[in-house]
Each structure stands twice: as structure tokens, then as C-alpha cells.
Design a protein around this motif. Structure first.
Motif, PDB file in Angstrom:
ATOM      1  N   PRO A  20      44.828  39.185  27.400  1.00 34.25           N
ATOM      2  CA  PRO A  20      43.327  39.294  27.207  1.00 34.25           C
ATOM      3  C   PRO A  20      42.985  38.931  28.748  1.00 34.25           C
ATOM      4  N   LEU A  21      42.119  39.664  29.593  1.00 31.28           N
ATOM      5  CA  LEU A  21      41.504  39.248  30.535  1.00 31.28           C
ATOM      6  C   LEU A  21      39.961  39.218  30.527  1.00 31.28           C
ATOM      7  N   THR A  22      39.337  38.385  31.366  1.00 29.42           N
ATOM      8  CA  THR A  22      37.671  38.279  31.569  1.00 29.42           C
ATOM      9  C   THR A  22      37.448  38.489  32.985  1.00 29.42           C
ATOM     10  N   THR A  23      36.255  38.977  33.251  1.00 26.52           N
ATOM     11  CA  THR A  23      35.782  39.187  34.421  1.00 26.52           C
ATOM     12  C   THR A  23      34.422  38.621  34.796  1.00 26.52           C
ATOM     13  N   ARG A  24      34.031  38.581  35.940  1.00 31.67           N
ATOM     14  CA  ARG A  24      32.796  38.126  36.420  1.00 31.67           C
ATOM     15  C   ARG A  24      32.430  38.978  37.541  1.00 31.67           C
ATOM     16  N   LYS A  25      31.148  39.452  37.510  1.00 35.79           N
ATOM     17  CA  LYS A  25      30.841  40.189  38.901  1.00 35.79           C
ATOM     18  C   LYS A  25      30.410  39.175  39.951  1.00 35.79           C
ATOM     19  N   MET A  26      30.772  39.457  41.005  1.00 31.62           N
ATOM     20  CA  MET A  26      30.106  38.537  42.123  1.00 31.62           C
ATOM     21  C   MET A  26      30.091  39.146  43.625  1.00 31.62           C
ATOM     22  N   ILE A  32      38.476  38.456  38.363  1.00 34.56           N
ATOM     23  CA  ILE A  32      39.317  38.530  37.269  1.00 34.56           C
ATOM     24  C   ILE A  32      40.318  37.347  36.732  1.00 34.56           C
ATOM     25  N   TYR A  33      40.007  36.852  35.522  1.00 38.45           N
ATOM     26  CA  TYR A  33      40.436  35.738  34.923  1.00 38.45           C
ATOM     27  C   TYR A  33      41.592  36.090  33.738  1.00 38.45           C
ATOM     28  N   CYS A  34      42.694  35.160  33.821  1.00 39.19           N
ATOM     29  CA  CYS A  34      43.502  35.168  32.844  1.00 39.19           C
ATOM     30  C   CYS A  34      43.506  33.649  31.925  1.00 39.19           C
ATOM     31  N   GLU A  35      43.239  33.672  30.826  1.00 39.43           N
ATOM     32  CA  GLU A  35      43.036  32.439  30.080  1.00 39.43           C
ATOM     33  C   GLU A  35      42.014  31.473  30.791  1.00 39.43           C
ATOM     34  N   ALA A  40      42.454  37.011  40.463  1.00 37.97           N
ATOM     35  CA  ALA A  40      42.487  37.886  41.263  1.00 37.97           C
ATOM     36  C   ALA A  40      40.964  38.353  41.529  1.00 37.97           C
ATOM     37  N   ILE A  41      40.625  38.985  42.728  1.00 36.70           N
ATOM     38  CA  ILE A  41      39.583  39.546  42.997  1.00 36.70           C
ATOM     39  C   ILE A  41      39.503  41.078  43.344  1.00 36.70           C
TER      40      ILE A  41
END
Length: 107
Positions: A20-26, A32-35, A40-41
């Protein structure tokens, strides 16, 4: 310019093997996040970068990955702890995931 939905989907597909990955716009791009750990960007121009710390910095340099830098007003370069994903991994989920997993091991 902001990243497109297609670019975001492509990046998430490349790294789907991590779980599962989560993201945040910036800044027009996407982190891009893992746990909960950023690894990554996705830049606003569509390029992907992996975060490197510790031994991974030397490994990325040894593999001749391009490091993200920017020029200051005085012309000096500032290097960020991110390296551009190589062309060979841009469309190869196995390679992209393996590199990302290795990078995450050093964060």
C-alpha cells in the motif's frame, strides 16, 4: 504545471509491488510514501526520483544515476538526497520496485 492523473497512476503502478502506497501533492509534483516513509517524488515535469540515504547514496552514484540539484542565485549547486529513476526502470515495475525497496531499506 502539475502532474497529471495518468502520470500519478503510472508511478503508483511502477511501485505497486511495495504494498500500500500513499501520496501527497506538493509544488506541482507528488511525494510517494510506503508505510509513512517518503521514498520517491514525481516531479511536475513527470520525472521520478528515489530518495537515497546512507549507503544508498554511494550505490546510486556508483550506478551513475543522476542526482537532483538546483542552482542558487549565486550560481552554486545544491544537491538534494534524490536520484532520478533510470530510463530502464521507467516502464519496468520489477526494476523500479527493486530499486525502491533497496532505497527504503536505507531510510
Amino acid at each position: 504545471m502539475a502532474v497529471s492523473a495518468e502520470e500519478i497512476d503510472h508511478a503508483l503502478d511502477l511501485f505497486a509491488g511495495l504494498g500500500p502506497l500513499t501520496t501527497r501533492k506538493m509544488f506541482g509534483g507528488l511525494s510517494i510514501y510506503c508505510e509513512g516513509t517518503i521514498f520517491a517524488i514525481l516531479m511536475s515535469d513527470g520525472r521520478l526520483l528515489l530518495k537515497g540515504q546512507g549507503a544508498m547514496q554511494d550505490r546510486f552514484d556508483a550506478m551513475k544515476f543522476e542526482r537532483w540539484d538546483y542552482k542558487r542565485k549565486d550560481g552554486s549547486a545544491t544537491y538534494m538526497p534524490y536520484w532520478f529513476l533510470p530510463d530502464s526502470a521507467q516502464d519496468d515495475a520489477d526494476e523500479a520496485t527493486a530499486l525502491a525497496r533497496e532505497a527504503l531499506d536505507h531510510l
